[in-house]
Design a protein around this motif. Structure first.
Motif, PDB file in Angstrom:
ATOM      1  N   ASN A 533      -7.096 -11.085  44.423  1.00 31.47           N
ATOM      2  CA  ASN A 533      -5.754 -11.230  44.603  1.00 31.47           C
ATOM      3  C   ASN A 533      -4.922 -10.189  45.611  1.00 31.47           C
ATOM      4  O   ASN A 533      -4.119 -10.577  46.081  1.00 31.47           O
ATOM      5  CB  ASN A 533      -5.145 -11.082  43.341  1.00 31.47           C
ATOM      6  CG  ASN A 533      -5.440 -12.186  42.507  1.00 31.47           C
ATOM      7  OD1 ASN A 533      -5.775 -13.262  42.759  1.00 31.47           O
ATOM      8  ND2 ASN A 533      -5.396 -11.879  41.187  1.00 31.47           N
ATOM      9  N   ARG A 536      -5.894 -11.490  49.062  1.00 26.03           N
ATOM     10  CA  ARG A 536      -5.258 -12.876  49.214  1.00 26.03           C
ATOM     11  C   ARG A 536      -3.573 -12.461  49.735  1.00 26.03           C
ATOM     12  O   ARG A 536      -3.409 -12.997  50.619  1.00 26.03           O
ATOM     13  CB  ARG A 536      -5.023 -13.608  48.029  1.00 26.03           C
ATOM     14  CG  ARG A 536      -6.199 -14.784  47.753  1.00 26.03           C
ATOM     15  CD  ARG A 536      -5.975 -15.275  46.500  1.00 26.03           C
ATOM     16  NE  ARG A 536      -4.836 -16.282  46.518  1.00 26.03           N
ATOM     17  CZ  ARG A 536      -4.743 -17.156  45.533  1.00 26.03           C
ATOM     18  NH1 ARG A 536      -5.183 -16.860  44.348  1.00 26.03           N
ATOM     19  NH2 ARG A 536      -3.626 -18.036  45.563  1.00 26.03           N
ATOM     20  N   ILE A 542      -8.047 -14.746  52.109  1.00 23.96           N
ATOM     21  CA  ILE A 542      -8.780 -15.656  50.859  1.00 23.96           C
ATOM     22  C   ILE A 542      -7.454 -16.623  50.599  1.00 23.96           C
ATOM     23  O   ILE A 542      -6.442 -16.399  50.518  1.00 23.96           O
ATOM     24  CB  ILE A 542      -9.276 -15.070  49.920  1.00 23.96           C
ATOM     25  CG1 ILE A 542     -10.365 -14.091  50.282  1.00 23.96           C
ATOM     26  CG2 ILE A 542      -9.594 -16.147  48.610  1.00 23.96           C
ATOM     27  CD1 ILE A 542     -10.627 -13.245  49.201  1.00 23.96           C
ATOM     28  N   ALA A 543      -7.685 -17.867  50.669  1.00 22.88           N
ATOM     29  CA  ALA A 543      -6.578 -18.898  50.132  1.00 22.88           C
ATOM     30  C   ALA A 543      -7.127 -19.962  49.402  1.00 22.88           C
ATOM     31  O   ALA A 543      -8.029 -20.333  49.035  1.00 22.88           O
ATOM     32  CB  ALA A 543      -6.113 -19.534  51.457  1.00 22.88           C
ATOM     33  N   GLU A 544      -6.161 -20.148  48.239  1.00 21.35           N
ATOM     34  CA  GLU A 544      -6.382 -21.236  47.392  1.00 21.35           C
ATOM     35  C   GLU A 544      -6.242 -22.747  47.962  1.00 21.35           C
ATOM     36  O   GLU A 544      -5.462 -22.662  48.857  1.00 21.35           O
ATOM     37  CB  GLU A 544      -5.381 -21.088  46.208  1.00 21.35           C
ATOM     38  CG  GLU A 544      -5.955 -21.793  44.969  1.00 21.35           C
ATOM     39  CD  GLU A 544      -4.521 -21.637  44.068  1.00 21.35           C
ATOM     40  OE1 GLU A 544      -4.556 -20.709  43.438  1.00 21.35           O
ATOM     41  OE2 GLU A 544      -3.960 -22.806  43.489  1.00 21.35           O
ATOM     42  N   LEU A 553     -11.233 -21.486  45.902  1.00 19.42           N
ATOM     43  CA  LEU A 553     -10.939 -20.145  46.837  1.00 19.42           C
ATOM     44  C   LEU A 553     -11.703 -20.174  47.822  1.00 19.42           C
ATOM     45  O   LEU A 553     -12.854 -19.920  48.141  1.00 19.42           O
ATOM     46  CB  LEU A 553     -10.924 -18.949  46.069  1.00 19.42           C
ATOM     47  CG  LEU A 553     -10.205 -18.835  44.810  1.00 19.42           C
ATOM     48  CD1 LEU A 553     -10.383 -17.331  44.002  1.00 19.42           C
ATOM     49  CD2 LEU A 553      -8.709 -18.594  45.227  1.00 19.42           C
TER      50      LEU A 553
END
Ligand SMILES: [Zn+2]
Length: 661
Positions: A533, A536, A542-544, A553
């Motif tokens: 987190n 992100r 990192i992205a959802e 992810l």
């Protein structure tokens, strides 16, 4: 400090064991047979040493049940009486009681040892009662019928009421509740945080704090000295039994290890923290092929992070993987010099920690098969002068990886490329992560000399999460360092990618281990959530991503992710070195505790389709001793075998304390 299996569960191995390690399953828990093939290469004397150390390991096993709940040992006794006497019991009820008992043993009580949440039986109170009375008729002589009925009434709430003591350890209790009162564990009795605040403990690791006549009082875990100058305390029966086996082990050990074993005997007699440190100093400097751990060690179960839970392991060195760990340890100063944190926190003259790859022959108490790496002792004052000893549990890693397979990787990987890289290099990344986490992770860094206590004193309930994150981040930071290639420790740059993929994915997949509630309590889980987190939020590396209604992810930029790793690592080192409680609280509360329950529900559902256990329990190898006609220890032969029978093993462990008739 322990490292719990995570990547291992996601990346299957090229190597296979001759037999599937998974021998049983109850609900979400798989039961694994541990193997320790290195045991056969030991000398007879070493094997005998392993036998006695294992007996001492089994002897302390009951303690953890009482530490996790004051009802634990009583529940255990009732369940075992029934499981050991199936004759005449209604078969359907018996199966439900047996299944529950297996989970009870696996978790050392009726709270899940990973999530800390209580689990309930599928049998009714009436079924349990009837089964118990039938078992007594058929020879379960621990109880008279009236005594059994009375006991069951008292255990009704602890066993059947979901709202009665629902968590082992509640670090973020609901508003208005105290962290000591909200926890089911037995480290405190009747005291609140406010009571403890101005009370100085003489035995911080090995005592229960109870309120007696309105004041907190320490009830020390100790066996007492033979001259009775130090009286017996809590758990005296178990510690004295362990000491009797440790005495026999000391006779088989070479002098330096025998000294360490005798130090432990002394500590279990007196409970004196000075004796514990003495043991740690001698223990950490010894590197025998048959090694062990036995004591009140990790503080994860205590919401205050002070009380040690009882645990033990006995191991045999795995020479094959051992060379990897030795090379990293030999270069510990290099990694310290290249750490991303400020120069004033860099240690000079780093003493390479002792590192060893091992196969476990015994794991008891609060030591579980999912602990695949461990760095001990935990006391900074020993680390700084004598270094620390790191264990990589290769037998556990293999057993878990082999039993889990590639299913989760294929379901949760964000791309085909991620699947391919992780299939090919997941095992290598996994070994490297564990080795670096333990050897150059926990052992690294220097504290501001102004700190007069251990960092845990300042960082309180956030310390363990910080320390686990720091160790993982050291691995993620260094896996890209050219030094690894130079040392021949990494076969391909994609190994680093495999490690990064797994670190990102786990923030999603670990949610399946928290089927209820909306917050994370366990330190290792918090650490992984914090890392992902934070990266992100700060870097966007990192992205959802959603695809066909499923959440993933995705790593968008490996270089940026490494920058985020360095940034967080530098900040965590600063916080540790300065004892900055407010900073760690803000970081972990923001990034490590909360999650989206809708995504968790989705993850749980996707795992159901995969049919992979969420939790693992270990079945130890069995060491059997055959004595000569005179029963003399000098004529003992020890054999190792794998029963693949959890019930038989656990009942055997309990029989050590069976009442004599
Ligand atoms: Zn760790």
């Amino acid at each position: 400090m322990k490292l719990v299996a995570w990547m291992a569960a996601l990346a299957a191995r090229a190597w296979c064991q001759p037999e599937n390690a998974r021998v049983d399953r109850v609900g979400d828990t798989g039961f694994l047979q541990l193997q320790a093939d290195s045991f056969k290469s030991l000398t007879p004397r070493e094997q005998e040493l392993g036998y006695w150390l294992s007996q001492a390991s089994i002897a302390i096993n009951p303690i953890i049940y009482d530490q996790l709940s004051r009802f634990g040992l009583r529940e255990k006794r009732v369940l075992e009486a029934i499981v050991a006497h199936p004759d005449g019991v209604n078969p359907a009820a018996y199966q439900k009681i047996l299944a529950f008992t297996k989970l009870f043993w696996a978790n050392r009580g009726n709270h899940n040892e990973t999530t800390a949440q209580k689990f309930l039986p599928e049998f009714t109170f009436e079924e349990l009662k009837e089964a118990g009375l039938t078992a007594i008729q058929h020879g379960a002589a621990d109880f008279s019928k009236p005594a059994f009925e009375k006991e069951l009434e008292q255990l009704r709430q602890p066993l059947f009421d979901p709202n009665f003591e629902p968590m082992i350890t509640a670090k973020s209790p609901r508003a208005g509740q105290d962290i000591l009162q909200a926890s089911s564990n037995n480290f405190y009795f009747g005291v609140t945080l406010a009571d403890v605040k101005n009370f100085t403990e003489q035995y911080p690791l090995n005592s229960r704090l109870a309120k007696i006549n309105g004041r907190p009082e320490e009830q020390v875990y100790r066996a007492g000295t033979p001259d009775r100058r130090v009286p017996p305390g809590m758990y005296a029966e178990y510690l004295a039994k362990a000491n009797s086996f440790l005495g026999k082990a000391a006779e088989m050990a070479e002098p330096a290890q025998a000294q360490a074993i005798r130090d432990l005997i002394r500590y279990y007699q007196t409970g004196d923290p000075k004796d514990w440190l003495h043991f740690g100093v001698d223990w950490v400097q010894n590197n025998a092929r048959v090694d062990f751990d036995n004591g009140f060690i990790e503080v994860y179960r205590d919401p205050r992070g002070a009380k040690g839970s009882s645990q033990s392991f006995v191991t045999v060195t795995d020479n094959r993987v051992n060379s990897l760990m030795v090379k990293i340890a030999d270069n510990a100063q290099y990694f310290e010099d290249h750490a991303p944190w400020a120069p004033q926190y860099k240690k000079q003259g780093v003493k390479p920690p002792l590192a060893k790859a091992v196969e476990a022959v015994s794991e008891t108490g609060d030591f579980h098969v999912t602990t695949i790496g461990d760095n001990l002792p935990n006391e900074n004052e020993i680390h700084e002068k004598y270094g620390s000893k790191s264990f990589l549990f290769t037998g556990s890693t293999r057993a878990i990886a082999h039993a889990a397979g590639f299913g989760a990787l294929e379901e949760f990987a964000a791309s085909r490329k991620e699947i391919d890289i992780c299939k090919k290099y997941g095992d290598e990344a996994d070994d490297l992560l564990v080795a670096m986490h333990e050897i150059i992770g926990h052992g690294s860094g220097k504290l501001n000399p102004k700190l007069t206590h251990e960092p845990a004193y300042y960082l309180k309930e956030y310390f363990s999460t910080l320390e686990e994150a720091r160790a993982d981040l050291m691995a993620l930071w260094n896996v890209n360092d050219p030094k690894l290639k130079e040392l021949g420790l990494i076969s391909n740059p994609d190994v680093a990618k495999a490690m990064y993929y797994a670190a990102a994915r786990v923030a999603l997949t670990q949610l399946r281990r928290i089927p209820k509630g909306d917050s994370i309590e366990e330190d290792h889980q918090r650490n992984r959530q914090l890392i992902v987190n934070y990266i992100r939020d700060k870097t966007g590396a990192i992205a959802e991503m959603k695809r066909n209604g499923k959440t993933y992810l995705e790593i968008r930029d490996f270089a940026k992710m490494r920058e985020g790793v360095g940034q967080l690592l530098a900040e965590l080192m600063r916080i540790k070195a300065e004892g900055d409680y407010n900073a760690i609280k803000a970081l972990i509360d923001k990034y490590g505790v909360h999650f989206d329950t809708a995504i968790r529900d989705e993850v749980v559902k996707r795992y159901k389709g995969l049919d992979i256990p969420a939790y693992w329990a270990g079945i130890n190898p069995d060491l059997t001793a055959a004595f000569d006609g005179n029963g003399k220890a000098s004529k003992m032969t020890v054999t190792i075998s794998y029963s693949r029978d959890f019930v038989k093993q656990q009942l055997g462990y309990s029989a050590v304390y069976a009442p004599k008739h």
